[in-house]
Design an enzyme around this catalytic site. Structure first.
Site, PDB file in Angstrom:
ATOM      1  N   SER A 146       0.813  -1.217   0.000  1.00 18.02           N
ATOM      2  CA  SER A 146       0.000   0.000   0.000  1.00 18.02           C
ATOM      3  C   SER A 146       0.850   1.272   0.000  1.00 18.02           C
ATOM      4  CB  SER A 146      -0.952   0.019   1.194  1.00 18.02           C
ATOM      5  OG  SER A 146      -0.252  -0.033   2.402  1.00 18.02           O
ATOM      6  N   HIS A 199       2.680   5.353   4.800  1.00 17.19           N
ATOM      7  CA  HIS A 199       1.775   5.857   3.771  1.00 17.19           C
ATOM      8  C   HIS A 199       2.114   7.295   3.386  1.00 17.19           C
ATOM      9  CE1 HIS A 199      -1.409   2.726   5.177  1.00 17.19           C
ATOM     10  NE2 HIS A 199      -0.558   2.221   4.300  1.00 17.19           N
TER      11      HIS A 199
END
Length: 284
Positions: A146, A199
Site C-alpha cells: 500500500s 503511507h
C-alpha cells in the site's frame, strides 16, 4: 414428447460467486500487462513462503531502520512485496493492481520495472527511514504494497488537479490533490497498526513524481527503444507494453480493442501497512 428445458437459477450459486462476475474478473486478469503480472506473482509468492515456520520472510524482508546496511539494502525493494497475512495481502493487491496496470499502460513495461525497482521503490523507503529512524529515532518495521498504492494515488491526484482543480461540497471548494491525504488520515484512524509514516512517505513520493520533479530519474526513452528492438521484446514477451504507445499500442504489435477503458478501473478503497507484533503494516 419435447425434451425438458434445463434452466439455471443464480440464487443457487454461492454468495461470493453471485456478487463477483467470475468471467469478467478472469478476463481482466488475463489482460494484465507483464510487469503488473510479475508484481502480483511476487506478492503471492512471498505470502506462500510466509506460510512455513522455518524461515521468517517478514523478518528477512521488512523495512526496519536499524537493520539497514550494505548487506541488507535489498529490504528497500522487498518490503513492499511482503505482507503479514492473507487479508493484508489480498486487500493491498486489490488496491494496487488497477493503479499499477494503468501506470504500466502509460509508461511501458521496461520503464515500470526500472522505476519501481529503483526510485519509486527506494525513495519512499528512504523517506520512511529518515522520518522514523532519524527524526523520531524509532525502529518500527514496515511492509506492504500500500505504500505504492498511496504513491500512485498521489500521482493520479496531481493529474486530476490539473484538469479539475476543485470539487465543491456544501459550498466549499476542496482541492482534488488532497484526496490521498484524506484517505491516509482515515486509514490511520480506522485500521489497526497501519503505518501513517509509511503511507505518508508514499504520498510524498507520488506528489513529487506527479509534479515532475523526479521524472528525470526515468530511463531515457532512446535507450529503452534500443533495448526493445535489440532483444525483440515485443515479439518474445506476451503482454509486454512498449515504451512507445503511439507506435505499438498498449500490448505491442497486436493491440486489443477489448482493453478496458479508464472508466473500468477499480477504485482503491482501503489501505494499510505491515508489521508483526511490534511493527506496522501498509494495508489492512
Amino acid at each position: 414428447m419435447a425434451a425438458p428445458r434445463i434452466t439455471t437459477n443464480n440464487l443457487s450459486l454461492p454468495l461470493p460467486t453471485r456478487l463477483i462476475n467470475i468471467s469478467r474478473l478472469r478476463s481482466y486478469l488475463f489482460r494484465l500487462p507483464l510487469f503488473t503480472r510479475l508484481i502480483l506473482l511476487a506478492i503471492v509468492a512471498f505470502w506462500v513462503l510466509e506460510l512455513q515456520s522455518v524461515w521468517s520472510v517478514i523478518q528477512w524482508g521488512s523495512l526496519t531502520p536499524k537493520e539497514i546496511g550494505f548487506g541488507s539494502m535489498y529490504r528497500l525493494n522487498t518490503f513492499a512485496l511482503i505482507h503479514t497475512g492473507f487479508w493484508h495481502m489480498l486487500l493491498d493487491t486489490v488496491c494496487l493492481i488497477p493503479l499499477l496496470e494503468r501506470f504500466e499502460a502509460e509508461w511501458g513495461t521496461l520503464n515500470s520495472l526500472a522505476l519501481f525497482m529503483g526510485p519509486l521503490g527506494q525513495i519512499p523507503a528512504g523517506i520512511y527511514l529518515l522520518l522514523d529512524g532519524v527524526i523520531l529515532r524509532d525502529n518500527t518495521p514496515v511492509l506492504g504494497a500500500s505504500i505504492w498504492v498511496f504513491l500512485l494515488l498521489a500521482s493520479e491526484a496531481i493529474k486530476t488537479y490539473k484538469t479539475n482543480p476543485y470539487i465543491e461540497i456544501s459550498g466549499y471548494k476542496i482541492p482534488t490533490w488532497i484526496s490521498p491525504l484524506a484517505i491516509l488520515v482515515v486509514t490511520s484512524v480506522l485500521i489497526p497498526n497501519a503505518s501513517f509514516l509509511g503511507h505518508l512517505s508514499g504520498c510524498i513520493t507520488g506528489y513529487v513524481w506527479g509534479l515532475g520533479y523526479i521524472r528525470f530519474l526515468a530511463p531515457p526513452e532512446r535507450v529503452l527503444r534500443w533495448i526493445e528492438g535489440k532483444l525483440n521484446l515485443l515479439g518474445r514477451l506476451p503482454h509486454y507494453v512498449s515504451v512507445d504507445q503511439k507506435t505499438y499500442g498498449r500490448y505491442g504489435v497486436l493491440p486489443s480493442s477489448s482493453t478496458s477503458g479508464p472508466g473500468e478501473h477499480v477504485s482503491p478503497i482501503g489501505l494499510g501497512w505491515v508489521g508483526g507484533a511490534s511493527g506496522q503494516r501498509l494495508g489492512p
